[in-house]
Write an enzyme that holds these catalytic residues in place. Sequence first.
Site, PDB file in Angstrom:
ATOM      1  N   ASP A 105      -0.008  -1.484  14.114  1.00  0.00           N
ATOM      2  CA  ASP A 105      -0.226  -0.689  12.909  1.00  0.00           C
ATOM      3  C   ASP A 105      -0.072   0.751  13.397  1.00  0.00           C
ATOM      4  OD1 ASP A 105      -1.059   0.713  10.755  1.00  0.00           O
ATOM      5  OD2 ASP A 105      -2.925  -0.381  10.439  1.00  0.00           O
TER       6      ASP A 105
ATOM      7  N   ASP B 225       0.837  -1.200   0.000  1.00  0.00           N
ATOM      8  CA  ASP B 225       0.000   0.000   0.000  1.00  0.00           C
ATOM      9  C   ASP B 225       0.871   1.249   0.000  1.00  0.00           C
ATOM     10  OD1 ASP B 225      -2.188  -1.671   0.262  1.00  0.00           O
ATOM     11  OD2 ASP B 225      -2.022  -1.668   2.437  1.00  0.00           O
TER      12      ASP B 225
ATOM     13  N   GLU C  86       3.145  -3.034  10.778  1.00  0.00           N
ATOM     14  CA  GLU C  86       2.572  -3.109   9.435  1.00  0.00           C
ATOM     15  C   GLU C  86       3.464  -2.423   8.417  1.00  0.00           C
ATOM     16  OE1 GLU C  86      -1.788  -2.186   8.844  1.00  0.00           O
ATOM     17  OE2 GLU C  86      -0.927  -1.155   7.131  1.00  0.00           O
ATOM     18  N   GLU C  87       4.270  -1.480   8.869  1.00  0.00           N
ATOM     19  CA  GLU C  87       5.124  -0.729   7.946  1.00  0.00           C
ATOM     20  C   GLU C  87       6.488  -1.366   7.693  1.00  0.00           C
ATOM     21  OE1 GLU C  87       3.840   1.468   6.223  1.00  0.00           O
ATOM     22  OE2 GLU C  87       2.094   2.024   7.397  1.00  0.00           O
TER      23      GLU C  87
ATOM     24  N   ASP D 250       2.760   8.110   8.624  1.00  0.00           N
ATOM     25  CA  ASP D 250       2.844   6.684   9.001  1.00  0.00           C
ATOM     26  C   ASP D 250       4.250   6.378   9.461  1.00  0.00           C
ATOM     27  OD1 ASP D 250       0.929   7.058   7.008  1.00  0.00           O
ATOM     28  OD2 ASP D 250       0.862   4.919   6.563  1.00  0.00           O
TER      29      ASP D 250
ATOM     30  N   LEU E 176      -0.228   3.783  12.138  1.00  0.00           N
ATOM     31  CA  LEU E 176      -1.253   4.785  11.810  1.00  0.00           C
ATOM     32  C   LEU E 176      -2.214   4.171  10.795  1.00  0.00           C
ATOM     33  CD1 LEU E 176      -1.447   7.506  13.103  1.00  0.00           C
ATOM     34  CD2 LEU E 176      -0.448   8.521  11.084  1.00  0.00           C
ATOM     35  N   ASP E 177      -3.306   3.666  11.318  1.00  0.00           N
ATOM     36  CA  ASP E 177      -4.277   3.002  10.465  1.00  0.00           C
ATOM     37  C   ASP E 177      -5.236   4.029   9.872  1.00  0.00           C
ATOM     38  OD1 ASP E 177      -5.625   0.545   9.518  1.00  0.00           O
ATOM     39  OD2 ASP E 177      -7.260   1.352  10.713  1.00  0.00           O
TER      40      ASP E 177
ATOM     41  N   GLU F 157      -4.273  -5.531  12.696  1.00  0.00           N
ATOM     42  CA  GLU F 157      -5.571  -4.856  12.778  1.00  0.00           C
ATOM     43  C   GLU F 157      -6.643  -5.753  13.401  1.00  0.00           C
ATOM     44  OE1 GLU F 157      -5.333  -4.157   8.622  1.00  0.00           O
ATOM     45  OE2 GLU F 157      -4.783  -2.059   8.836  1.00  0.00           O
TER      46      GLU F 157
HETATM   47  P1  AHM Z   1     -11.120   0.536   1.658  1.00  0.00           P
HETATM   48  O1  AHM Z   1     -10.697   1.890   1.242  1.00  0.00           O
HETATM   49  O2  AHM Z   1     -10.769  -0.543   0.689  1.00  0.00           O
HETATM   50  O3  AHM Z   1     -12.574   0.475   2.056  1.00  0.00           O
HETATM   51  O4  AHM Z   1     -10.254   0.198   2.975  1.00  0.00           O
HETATM   52  C1  AHM Z   1     -10.473   0.861   4.180  1.00  0.00           C
HETATM   53  C2  AHM Z   1      -9.797   0.108   5.285  1.00  0.00           C
HETATM   54  C3  AHM Z   1     -10.044   0.702   6.645  1.00  0.00           C
HETATM   55  O5  AHM Z   1     -11.108   0.063   7.296  1.00  0.00           O
HETATM   56  C4  AHM Z   1      -8.743   0.473   7.343  1.00  0.00           C
HETATM   57  O6  AHM Z   1      -8.547   1.410   8.355  1.00  0.00           O
HETATM   58  C5  AHM Z   1      -7.754   0.669   6.233  1.00  0.00           C
HETATM   59  O7  AHM Z   1      -8.397   0.183   5.071  1.00  0.00           O
HETATM   60  C6  AHM Z   1      -6.487  -0.103   6.422  1.00  0.00           C
HETATM   61  O8  AHM Z   1      -5.528   0.343   5.520  1.00  0.00           O
HETATM   62  P2  AHM Z   1      -4.207   1.128   6.056  1.00  0.00           P
HETATM   63  O9  AHM Z   1      -3.643   0.302   7.178  1.00  0.00           O
HETATM   64  O10 AHM Z   1      -3.327   1.106   4.854  1.00  0.00           O
HETATM   65  O11 AHM Z   1      -4.581   2.494   6.484  1.00  0.00           O
HETATM   66 MG    MG Z   2      -3.857  -0.431   8.765  1.00  0.00          MG
END
Ligand code: AHM
Ligand code: MG
Length: 336
Positions: free
Chosen positions: A117, A65, A94-95, A71, A119-120, A276
């Site tokens: 994680d 991602d 996660e990073e 982050d 910064l989620d 998560e």
């Molecule tokens: P989406 O955009 O496919 O719906 O994904 C949203 C989800 C969130 O619920 C979650 O917080 C996030 O993706 C996790 O991704 P990251 O850790 O990269 O922020």
């Molecule tokens: Mg996340």
Amino acid sequence: MDKNQIITLDEFIIHRQKDFPYASGELTGLLRDIGVAAKIVNREVNKAGLVNILGVDGNSNASGDEVQKLDMYANEKLITCLKNSGECCGIASEENEDFIPMPTVESKNAKYVVLFDPLDGSSNIDVNVSVGTIFSIFRRKSDANGDVTLEDFLQKGSEQVAAGYVLYGTSTILVYSTGRGVNGFTLDPSIGEFCLSHRDIKIPDRGNYYSVNQGYYLKFDVEMRRYIDHCSDMNLRLRYIGSMVSDIHRTLFQGGIFLYPNTRKYPQGKLRVLYECNPLAFIVEQAGGKAITCQLERILDLQATELHQRTTIVIGSPAMVDEMEEFVGRYTVVPT
Ligand code: AHM
Ligand code: MG
């Protein structure tokens, strides 16, 4: 106890340590370290619009991602806070693609590993929408005298000794559990302390909200589409922030259900088991809720085989998760 008495996170954690007769103070120390890191990250998140740390960093994380600068900042701060105190023997983030063994500090034989994680929901930073930090703590399995191993991190969620999250929202709140209920602490910026604000949190049996990325509706399996139709038929209100921590936080207090099913892009689901789903499932179960996969396995019973493993998830009010389970039983197409 005086109802108006302020109880800080530190006081609460130290008080709770007495509940564990053989506690060495290590877990207490770890939770305090995370509290300190959360305050530092909070300070930075709050001024995200002021300084030039906004925007994409140009790197991808281990899960492929897009990574944003904040982050990385949060990641570094958490690692530094955990490293300095010597209370943990390894971390996985996660990073970071791989886990990081922690050096021994003052010959302490640290026995915990921390996964997080940092910064989620980071795609929300640029637009001032809430983001959060999620953490999970396990006792190491490997010998205390050697290096940490992958197996120390790949434990089932049911083995967590503590888990929690920090939500940087309209206020900043830290919610955690050590397996004896869930408590929430709101940051009072005037004194710089997390203060006990939500004691013994219990999730409602049902709620008026469902939370799913409805934009992917046509990509979901038929039973999931039927369940989502049902939510809509019941006039439930759709809320989807795109920050899992924020969506789960609302669900915890107001009841409801959060779903991230498999899609064509993410055939195993998008969200990570270790960073998560495990910690948030631990919190929700401790508050009386449920968390399962779309294949109806309990999240906390999943055996991850790699650090960045993903899963589908259905999590929230117990009666609503049960109902979703019935839909899966009723509408799953059995191949002939
Ligand atoms: P989406 O955009 O496919 O719906 O994904 C949203 C989800 C969130 O619920 C979650 O917080 C996030 O993706 C996790 O991704 P990251 O850790 O990269 O922020
Ligand atoms: Mg996340």
